[in-house]
Design a protein around this motif. Sequence first.
Motif, PDB file in Angstrom:
ATOM      1  N   GLU A 211       0.692  -1.422  -0.125  1.00  0.00           N
ATOM      2  CA  GLU A 211       0.267   0.008   0.007  1.00  0.00           C
ATOM      3  C   GLU A 211       0.798   0.816  -0.200  1.00  0.00           C
ATOM      4  N   LYS A 212       1.908   1.168   0.045  1.00  0.00           N
ATOM      5  CA  LYS A 212       2.584   1.975   0.481  1.00  0.00           C
ATOM      6  C   LYS A 212       4.044   2.606  -0.665  1.00  0.00           C
ATOM      7  N   ASP A 213       4.158   1.091  -1.308  1.00  0.00           N
ATOM      8  CA  ASP A 213       5.272   1.563  -2.492  1.00  0.00           C
ATOM      9  C   ASP A 213       4.651   2.965  -3.035  1.00  0.00           C
ATOM     10  N   SER A 214       6.313   3.628  -3.039  1.00  0.00           N
ATOM     11  CA  SER A 214       6.260   4.533  -3.927  1.00  0.00           C
ATOM     12  C   SER A 214       6.908   4.526  -5.041  1.00  0.00           C
ATOM     13  N   LEU A 215       7.443   3.197  -5.246  1.00  0.00           N
ATOM     14  CA  LEU A 215       8.312   3.208  -6.701  1.00  0.00           C
ATOM     15  C   LEU A 215       7.262   2.236  -8.124  1.00  0.00           C
ATOM     16  N   THR A 216       6.287   1.268  -7.839  1.00  0.00           N
ATOM     17  CA  THR A 216       5.839   0.941  -8.586  1.00  0.00           C
ATOM     18  C   THR A 216       4.684   1.184  -7.135  1.00  0.00           C
ATOM     19  N   PRO A 217       3.626   2.432  -7.094  1.00  0.00           N
ATOM     20  CA  PRO A 217       1.924   2.687  -6.904  1.00  0.00           C
ATOM     21  C   PRO A 217       1.132   1.681  -6.930  1.00  0.00           C
ATOM     22  N   PRO A 218      -0.039   1.787  -6.310  1.00  0.00           N
ATOM     23  CA  PRO A 218      -0.962   0.724  -5.677  1.00  0.00           C
ATOM     24  C   PRO A 218      -1.888   1.077  -7.585  1.00  0.00           C
TER      25      PRO A 218
END
Length: 263
Positions: A211-218
């Motif tokens: 949910e907090k992926d900043s590289l390949t976000p939701p």
Amino acid sequence: MKKIINGLSVFIEGNSKNKSIIFIHGFPYDHNMWKSQIDVLSNNYFCVAYDIRGLGESPIGDGQFTMESFVDDLETIIDELNLEKPIIFGLSMGGYISLRALERMQYKFSAAILCDTRSEADNNEGKLKRAAAIKRINTEGLAPFVNDFIRNCFAEDYKKNKEAELRKIIEKSSGFCPVGVKGSLLAMLGRTDTTQNLCNIKIPTLLVCGEKDSLTPPSVMKEMFHKVPNAEYVEIKNAGHMTPIENPEEVNNAIINFLSKLN
Ligand code: MLT
């Protein structure tokens, strides 16, 4: 057990008579990132993880890699081990390899798990970031780049609560050969866009995103999910880009639930 296949270090766990899963790690990591999944899944699946050429224990060679040569390596491992329609499981750069493999040879796989990845190729900004990373490695050495890159992959919670584990991961990757790491950066920079093939992926596919992926976000992964006909999407709480390490319980539950529905 470790095997060498076409020079690559391949790590196998579980009974070879069981359905196989082939794990493809992200950048700049190695097969160890899958430990929490393989510890559990090897009870019922034949788990095959390998170090991508240039990283971990696999050879560097001339360091001239392409996404195509990474897919060739994957194909060689599948053929040499006689894996019959394995489940392909790739994270981020491992996802780029998986997506291109699905475009080239979907018939070889029975299902796919795509974790924290994207189908788009690098845009100009992305390519310039890769070039800047290579320049930085050349001028400062590998460690400062690896430190910043890996820290950016993890959500704040993990960084706050698991600093010792994070340091170990950073230390390990900092010991990789810079030529191999730069080779991976160039392979990612030069990869093709696989978005147009998403609608052709007919095998059951699970998309997993922190949910907090900043590289390949939701938002990016949800878009992919809408394009793959037979797909499921699961968002992992308290996790950034490295979901299998950051929240292994939730990732394992999602995988087991997905696998239980395959015949
Ligand atoms: C990865 O985790 O493999 C990388 O974030 C992929 C990338 O840099 O595009």
